[in-house]
Design an enzyme around this catalytic site. Structure first.
Site, PDB file in Angstrom:
ATOM      1  N   GLU A 341      27.990  14.067 -73.756  1.00  0.00           N
ATOM      2  CA  GLU A 341      26.756  14.024 -72.964  1.00  0.00           C
ATOM      3  C   GLU A 341      27.100  13.822 -71.476  1.00  0.00           C
ATOM      4  OE1 GLU A 341      23.816  14.707 -73.953  1.00  0.00           O
ATOM      5  OE2 GLU A 341      22.369  13.739 -72.649  1.00  0.00           O
ATOM      6  N   THR A 444      12.380  26.394 -70.066  1.00  0.00           N
ATOM      7  CA  THR A 444      13.509  25.462 -70.204  1.00  0.00           C
ATOM      8  C   THR A 444      13.816  25.170 -71.673  1.00  0.00           C
ATOM      9  OG1 THR A 444      14.494  23.460 -69.315  1.00  0.00           O
ATOM     10  CG2 THR A 444      12.200  23.275 -70.098  1.00  0.00           C
TER      11      THR A 444
END
Ligand code: DMJ
Length: 453
Positions: A341, A444
């Site tokens: 991440e 998105t």
């Protein structure tokens, strides 16, 4: 014929050499096999969802249970997945998702929902489903939801609160961020197109420009802002979590609606981003984090979410920088086997070790392959897909990785795995006739919106 500069032609070769991506040619048959693998993976994940989590928002792929985001299900997985099934020509799955949506989705629920997530997953999913399938019930649900989200923008600045109650319109959480404020231009613009009511696009555009007008002297925005006072609460600037899609939508509102103000705001913002955040290293290029007022580095952190920027730069015509960033994206993936991440790109130390089945690295690969037709991007895509399919598969679906250093899995399969990760993985290898990028813009959440003629 346009001749490409040598540097552009060399970057993919350098990436291949540096990261040992095997350079064999992928035949049409091999590309078809890749598509078949993704369809099989999608089928596996959906079968698990139906068996263990039918009608819930999402599947927990390890405990084999369903989970809901709020007090009752809004059918998040079927709504997010439907257009992926259509694009992948998975007719049976599309029918099953549709049946679930129309039997169980109803927004007349007395619950507080997160405006951003509900906009990108539900409004986006329902509008794209309508445009692909034509069933007016999708559009009716989208219109109903749109009306229920509008009260969120009733703040002194016009920027939305983070949560709104779907029945009472009561809002909460004034500390918001550019991504959650600005990522409704496309979905609300489509509502204006289909309802004929300008309120939606006007409201969304005002919110985005309230952020834009509060950019610093050097052109950057911060990470947290108070929508009641309009004051920045966290002045760190970056392009990842909590800011990313604010920028993405400025450019895409230009692509989808031809909005020149949005294009100008994107141009101004992108210049500042490249000047203050872009860092070229021998590993590839990354974006760092700086203070929005001084431009001084705060944390040299980069991660899975930041990886989208290579895609939007490709779309907006800056191929050299896009390829440099994709080199960084590939480095991040290969170095850690699966991307984390977040990591410190100066020391290569991981600061946030999970992989949430995110799509952004594959998304950028997709845009770069479409633009350059350089097979290097097919190989990168294949490498990522191989790692995801071999590491994350469980008996019931696909699971996020809790820690990419140990590859221990986590009991979560976000709906964006269907909406985005599997979709981009498929489209990298699918014939271009499956989807014409001149006719659609991906939101998105990778919901394809038709560009109006
Ligand atoms: C998605 O919900 C969207 O792409 C959002 O803009 C960012 N986070 C996830 C995927 O990683």
């Amino acid at each position: 014929m346009k001749v490409k500069p040598l540097s552009i032609l060399l970057i993919p070769i350098l990436i291949a050499i540096a990261y040992q991506l095997p350079a064999q040619h992928l035949s049409e048959e091999a590309k078809k096999q890749q598509c078949d693998r993704i369809v099989e993976a999608c089928h596996h994940a959906w079968t698990g969802y139906k068996q263990y989590a039918n009608g819930y928002d999402a599947l927990m792929p390890i405990s084999r249970k369903g989970m809901n985001w709020y007090s009752s299900s809004l059918m998040m997985t079927p709504v997010d997945a439907f257009d992926t099934f259509v694009l992948m020509k998975m007719k049976k799955e599309a029918e099953e998702a549709k049946a679930l949506i129309f039997s169980g989705l109803n927004f007349n629920r007395n619950m507080d929902v997160q405006v951003f997530e509900v906009t990108i997953r539900f409004l986006g999913g329902l509008i794209a489903s309508y445009e692909l399938d034509g069933d007016p019930r999708f559009l009716n649900l989208a219109k109903d939801l749109g009306k229920r989200l509008l009260p969120a923008f009733n703040s002194p600045t016009g920027m939305p609160f983070r949560y709104v109650n779907l029945v009472t319109g009561k809002t909460r959480d004034a500390l918001n961020n550019p991504a959650e404020i600005g990522t409704c231009l496309l979905e609300f613009g489509k509502l204006t197109q289909y309802t004929g009511d300008s309120i939606y696009y006007k409201t969304a555009k005002k919110a985005s420009f309230e952020v834009f007008k509060r950019r610093s002297r050097i052109g950057l925005v911060g990470t947290v802002i108070d929508v009641t006072t309009g004051k920045w609460v966290n002045t760190e600037s970056q392009i990842g979590a909590r800011i990313d899609s604010y920028y993405e939508y400025l450019y895409k509102a230009w692509l989808l609606f031809g909005d020149k103000d949005c294009k100008a705001a994107w141009d101004t913002s992108n210049v500042a981003i490249i000047k203050y955040l872009y860092v070229k290293t021998q590993k590839g290029a990354f974006f760092t984090r700086v203070d929005m007022n001084t431009g001084k580095e705060t944390h040299p952190l980069y991660g899975a979410l930041d990886a989208f920027y290579a895609g939007i730069l490709t779309l907006s015509g800056n191929l050299t920088l896009a390829q440099n960033i994709q080199q960084g994206n590939t480095y991040m993936w290969v170095k850690f086997k699966i991307e984390p991440e977040e990591f410190n790109f100066r020391t290569d130390s991981i600061t946030y070790p999970n992989y949430a089945l995110r799509p952004e690295n594959l998304e950028s690969c997709f845009y770069l392959y479409r633009e350059t037709h350089d097979e290097q991007f097919l190989r990168m895509g294949k490498r990522m897909i191989d790692d995801i399919l071999s590491t994350c598969r469980t008996e019931a679906g696909f699971a996020a990785v809790k820690d990419v250093r140990t590859l221990e899995l986590e009991d979560s399969m976000e709906s964006f795995f269907f909406a985005e990760t599997l979709k981009y993985a498929y489209l990298i290898f699918a014939p271009e006739s499956n989807l014409d990028l001149k006719k659609i813009v991906f939101t998105t959440e990778a919901h394809p919106f038709k560009i109006a003629k």
